[in-house]
Design a protein around this motif. Structure first.
Motif, PDB file in Angstrom:
ATOM      1  N   ILE A 115       8.165 -45.207  24.719  1.00  0.00           N
ATOM      2  CA  ILE A 115       6.656 -45.224  24.651  1.00  0.00           C
ATOM      3  C   ILE A 115       6.211 -46.332  23.595  1.00  0.00           C
ATOM      4  O   ILE A 115       5.348 -47.025  23.579  1.00  0.00           O
ATOM      5  CB  ILE A 115       6.209 -43.778  24.369  1.00  0.00           C
ATOM      6  N   ALA A 118       6.601 -49.798  24.744  1.00  0.00           N
ATOM      7  CA  ALA A 118       5.613 -50.149  25.835  1.00  0.00           C
ATOM      8  C   ALA A 118       4.328 -50.225  25.295  1.00  0.00           C
ATOM      9  O   ALA A 118       3.524 -51.055  25.667  1.00  0.00           O
ATOM     10  CB  ALA A 118       5.576 -48.792  26.919  1.00  0.00           C
ATOM     11  N   THR A 119       4.120 -49.553  24.210  1.00  0.00           N
ATOM     12  CA  THR A 119       2.660 -49.538  23.544  1.00  0.00           C
ATOM     13  C   THR A 119       2.577 -51.081  22.725  1.00  0.00           C
ATOM     14  O   THR A 119       1.547 -51.727  22.871  1.00  0.00           O
ATOM     15  CB  THR A 119       2.374 -48.526  22.407  1.00  0.00           C
ATOM     16  N   ALA A 122       2.728 -53.830  25.817  1.00  0.00           N
ATOM     17  CA  ALA A 122       1.522 -53.920  26.692  1.00  0.00           C
ATOM     18  C   ALA A 122       0.584 -55.088  26.543  1.00  0.00           C
ATOM     19  O   ALA A 122       0.556 -55.389  25.360  1.00  0.00           O
ATOM     20  CB  ALA A 122       0.861 -52.761  26.691  1.00  0.00           C
ATOM     21  N   TYR A 140       6.639 -53.689  31.797  1.00  0.00           N
ATOM     22  CA  TYR A 140       6.605 -53.170  33.066  1.00  0.00           C
ATOM     23  C   TYR A 140       7.023 -54.499  33.807  1.00  0.00           C
ATOM     24  O   TYR A 140       7.046 -54.646  35.082  1.00  0.00           O
ATOM     25  CB  TYR A 140       5.189 -53.062  33.645  1.00  0.00           C
TER      26      TYR A 140
ATOM     27  N   PRO B 212       0.505 -52.128  39.290  1.00  0.00           N
ATOM     28  CA  PRO B 212       1.485 -52.701  38.421  1.00  0.00           C
ATOM     29  C   PRO B 212       2.476 -51.736  37.916  1.00  0.00           C
ATOM     30  O   PRO B 212       3.635 -52.165  37.505  1.00  0.00           O
ATOM     31  CB  PRO B 212       0.689 -53.460  37.205  1.00  0.00           C
ATOM     32  N   VAL B 213       2.236 -50.507  37.705  1.00  0.00           N
ATOM     33  CA  VAL B 213       3.165 -49.334  37.141  1.00  0.00           C
ATOM     34  C   VAL B 213       2.968 -48.299  37.985  1.00  0.00           C
ATOM     35  O   VAL B 213       2.058 -47.804  38.418  1.00  0.00           O
ATOM     36  CB  VAL B 213       2.644 -49.173  35.533  1.00  0.00           C
ATOM     37  N   ARG B 228      -3.069 -46.926  27.628  1.00  0.00           N
ATOM     38  CA  ARG B 228      -2.436 -48.229  27.587  1.00  0.00           C
ATOM     39  C   ARG B 228      -3.149 -49.256  27.869  1.00  0.00           C
ATOM     40  O   ARG B 228      -3.182 -50.470  27.897  1.00  0.00           O
ATOM     41  CB  ARG B 228      -1.219 -48.228  28.352  1.00  0.00           C
ATOM     42  N   ILE B 230      -4.069 -50.353  30.985  1.00  0.00           N
ATOM     43  CA  ILE B 230      -3.477 -51.017  32.138  1.00  0.00           C
ATOM     44  C   ILE B 230      -4.363 -50.646  33.147  1.00  0.00           C
ATOM     45  O   ILE B 230      -4.791 -49.401  33.585  1.00  0.00           O
ATOM     46  CB  ILE B 230      -2.194 -50.813  32.297  1.00  0.00           C
TER      47      ILE B 230
END
Lengths: 281, 358
Positions: A115, A118-119, A122, A140, B212-213, B228, B230
């Motif tokens: 996490i 990803a944070t 991103a 991703y 995308p995810v 996030r 997104i």
């Protein structure tokens, strides 16, 4: 030869007890669950097993899992070595803190690492924000997966290499230098051969950890089938579809490939150790 | 097959025995216990409901009742029950997961869904859109999802119950667009229906190419979108969307109701073999029936689910606006058909990725 002579006599008592304990412990914790997996996988007819194991989606996930793991373990082998080097060879303020930080990925729940990564990576994250205008997307994508695997594998290399580096005798290096060897030559011919087995162990451990990693990756991978879906995730997906046999088949593939890879690395290490000691004589 | 099944059962029961031994706490002999195994977004709902029902049960029978609840993705909860988790009742995201318990473990009778009113679904929800504040991309209906430059967030329908509703809602929208009316699925010519199904496959594929995810569960997708940042639109349960709105507040996200959506019916059931062994059938059945009472329906409505009771529904009419809703039985012939055609391995969903992702 008498019966029972395969047991090396030892001056220490308690051999039977410890061996018995090791056997029972290994069986309960490692072998029986793995046997259940093998049995479950083996209950599939071979043609069916082959079909599940070679589906395009499964093949794509193997490529990603093993490719990203190899890349991450290689990165760790290089940079883990550098970190171990700086920790062993130099003393600088904050060295102990750096030394402690190395172990954090061991202790941190993998979901937390995932996490956090990803944070940060991103498109709106601290680092991702600067990469996005350059057209580099980390979170991703497969790049994110490699970063997550590098993070969780790093301590294995550093901790394996550190003691070996500390063992390298300074006198050997001095001797090499007095005989006219340059720095690169000393590194290549004196230091590297001594540290190589430890480095290989660290690499193998980091690789094994990366192949099995699930928690951190699923947060930073996009988890798109055919593109960013790792094999452990595919196994979980199969389980959640109540497809126990399909999951067991993929699990068995992972088990076999990992076992063969680790066995090969061990064999290479043994071969290498024999070769280097041979040359010393 | 047989020996491994025994092996895994043995392993699971050994594990549970250990857990039970660890958890062997204070509870006296007379204390009645229920375990409700549910899915992610119902946590707050059942916390309230359990308190209310415990009191209700104490008043009507004098017995002390202790209700424990467990929450995770609907599919993994079903798997836990199949593998031996002793749930007295299951309250999951979709009938298919409860069917799976029946099919894979036989712990439930086949007719479970007809034992309670409204297909055993005491509350409903639907699929709505969550967009960024002020709806910058102008997303008002399903068709807007495939406008250029729109990124869509939805979880993986292989693992998430909510995602399956999302997928089917989009599919239904496209079918209706082609056919004009769902009746035509049954009365129209075979070619028309065929053409409409093709168009729907095309439309849904187009949506997933903008994802995308692909998270594993609905809650994870909400986090991807809200925390996030997104994506431009999140396909979500209405209850999840309203909860997110409550958490992050107005001014960060908006909820948009499409012109048509699917009636999502989260279902509940008593797990027969467990309640019969533990002697909890009476209380477990009363617990589920309580969901249908005016008090139960009031709690349901407060926690962002649409109540079945017309009186309670009238009180909450402004929170749950009317929209055209179709059911899975109308359009897809029920869960089993929908699952087999769309979500099983090699089904329509897999084809989106095996055809498109090169």
């Amino acid at each position: 030869m008498q019966a029972g002579r395969w047991v090396q006599p030892s001056v220490l008592p308690g051999f039977g007890l410890t061996l018995g304990f090791s056997g029972a412990f290994l069986a309960a914790i490692v072998l029986i669950p793995l046997a259940a997996l093998v049995l479950k996988g083996a209950s599939l007819p071979p043609s069916e097993f082959w079909r599940i194991a070679t589906e395009p989606r499964a093949l794509a996930s193997y490529r990603l899992t093993f490719g990203a793991s190899l890349l991450a373990a290689s990165l760790n082998a290089v940079f883990g070595f550098v970190i171990a080097w700086s920790l062993v060879r130099y003393s600088f303020p904050g060295r102990r803190v750096v030394d402690a930080i190395i172990d954090l990925p061991f202790a941190l729940p993998t979901a937390v690492s995932g996490i956090a990564l990803a944070t940060v990576f991103a498109p709106q994250g601290w680092i991702g924000r600067w990469l996005a205008p350059l057209g580099i997307q980390v979170a991703y994508t497969w790049v994110g997966i490699v970063i997550a695997l590098t993070l969780i594998g790093l301590p294995f290399v550093v901790r394996s290499v550190q003691p070996a580096l500390a063992e390298v005798e300074k006198s050997l290096e001095d001797a090499a230098e007095s005989l006219g060897a340059g720095r690169w030559m000393i590194f290549r011919r004196v230091i590297l051969p001594t540290v190589a087995p430890a480095l290989a162990t660290g690499f193998a451990l980091a690789l094994a950890r990366a192949i099995g990693e699930y928690g951190s990756v699923i947060f930073i991978a996009g988890n798109l089938p055919m593109r960013t879906e790792i094999t452990p995730l595919l196994i979980v997906i199969k389980l959640e579809q109540f497809d126990y046999l399909g999951a067991a088949a993929l699990g068995l593939v992972m088990l076999i490939v990992s076992f063969v890879m680790l066995l090969t690395i061990n064999a290479l290490q043994g071969w290498r150790a024999r070769r280097t000691t041979g040359r010393h004589r | 097959m047989q020996p491994t099944k025994h092996l895994s059962k043995l392993a699971v029961s050994a594990l549970l025995a250990v857990l039970a031994a660890c958890g062997g706490d204070s509870s006296g002999a007379g204390r009645l216990r229920l375990l409700n195994v549910s899915y992610d977004p119902t946590r707050e709902l059942y916390e309230d409901l359990n308190a209310a029902f415990t009191e209700h049960w104490k008043l009507s029978t004098g017995q002390d009742l202790d209700i424990r609840q467990s929450h995770a993705g609907s599919g993994s909860q079903a798997r836990a029950v199949i593998d031996g988790l002793d749930a007295d009742v299951v309250t999951l995201a979709l009938a298919y997961d409860i069917d799976a318990i029946h099919l894979n473990s036989g712990r439930l009778q086949a007719a479970w869904q007809s034992r309670l009113p409204h297909n055993s679904a005491p509350y409903t929800s639907t699929i709505v859109f969550v967009v960024r504040d002020g709806n910058p991309k102008g997303i008002r209906d399903w068709g807007d999802l495939i406008k250029p430059g729109v990124e869509v967030i939805t979880p993986n329908p292989k693992t998430s119950g909510g995602a399956r509703w999302n997928y089917l809602a989009a599919w239904g929208y496209a079918l209706r667009l082609e056919l004009g009316d769902f009746e035509r699925l049954y009365t129209g010519s075979a070619e028309d229906v065929e053409r409409a199904q093709k168009a729907a496959a095309e439309f849904v594929g187009e949506i997933y190419r903008r994802v995308p995810v692909l998270d594993r569960a609905a809650r994870a997708s909400t986090n991807t979108f809200v925390q996030r940042g997104i994506g431009d639109v999140l396909l979500a349960w209405e209850n999840e969307a309203l909860l997110a709105l409550e958490e992050v507040g107005e001014g960060a996200i908006d909820v948009v109701l499409p012109s048509v959506s699917i009636l999502a019916e989260p279902t509940v059931a008593v797990v027969d073999t467990v309640v019969d062994r533990q002697g909890t059938r009476a209380v477990a059945e009363a617990y589920l029936r309580y969901l249908y009472t005016p008090e139960g329906q009031e709690i349901v409505a407060r926690h962002h689910f649409r109540p079945r009771d017309p009186v309670v529904a009238a009180r909450y009419a402004d929170r749950y606006p009317e929209l055209a809703l179709f059911t899975i039985d109308d359009v897809f012939g029920g869960w089993r058909d929908a699952q087999a055609r769309h979500f099983d391995d090699g089904g329509m969903f897999d084809r989106i990725y095996s055809d498109g992702a090169r």
